[in-house]
Design a protein around this motif. Structure first.
Motif, PDB file in Angstrom:
ATOM      1  N   ARG A  32     -15.533   9.371   0.921  1.00  0.00           N
ATOM      2  CA  ARG A  32     -14.172   7.746   0.565  1.00  0.00           C
ATOM      3  C   ARG A  32     -14.742   6.800  -0.241  1.00  0.00           C
ATOM      4  N   GLU A  35     -12.848   5.761  -2.542  1.00  0.00           N
ATOM      5  CA  GLU A  35     -11.385   5.383  -2.160  1.00  0.00           C
ATOM      6  C   GLU A  35     -11.370   4.347  -1.005  1.00  0.00           C
ATOM      7  N   THR A  36     -12.581   3.882  -0.461  1.00  0.00           N
ATOM      8  CA  THR A  36     -13.091   2.655   0.789  1.00  0.00           C
ATOM      9  C   THR A  36     -13.207   1.938  -0.226  1.00  0.00           C
TER      10      THR A  36
END
Length: 109
Positions: A32, A35-36
């Motif tokens: 992630r 995305e973060t």
């Protein structure tokens, strides 16, 4: 884990279960991460755009105030020139000119 915290992980099985949980959690975070980072970059961009918009609105407001002040000064100058002309002809002193009666103090009913 078992070697350094035997009170928390009394058996090798407990330490192994915890190690797998930590490994899975770290893998999830790594998956992630992109995305973060994109989310935080979008938030920074949004904050920058908001700041620029606020600065633009403030600049427009200040320009409008300056323009209104200049317009007010022009009106004051115009009024003062009309007042000077009027006082030269006796306006404002109770004297006026009427086509019917000429100069006089009569202002109507």
């Amino acid at each position: 884990m078992r070697k350094f915290r035997p009170e928390k992980y009394p058996t090798f099985s407990d330490a192994l279960k915890r190690a797998w949980k930590v490994a899975k959690f770290n893998k999830e975070i790594a998956d992630r991460r992109e995305e973060t980072v994109a989310y935080h970059e979008a938030k920074k961009q949004e904050a920058q755009e908001r700041k620029e918009r606020v600065e633009r609105v403030i600049a427009e407001h200040n320009a409008m105030l300056v323009s209104a002040k200049e317009e007010g000064q022009r009106k004051i100058q115009k009024v003062s020139s009309v007042e000077a002309t009027s006082s030269a002809y006796g306006y404002g002193l109770g004297y006026h000119y009427s086509a019917f009666s000429g100069w006089g103090n009569y202002v109507g009913d």
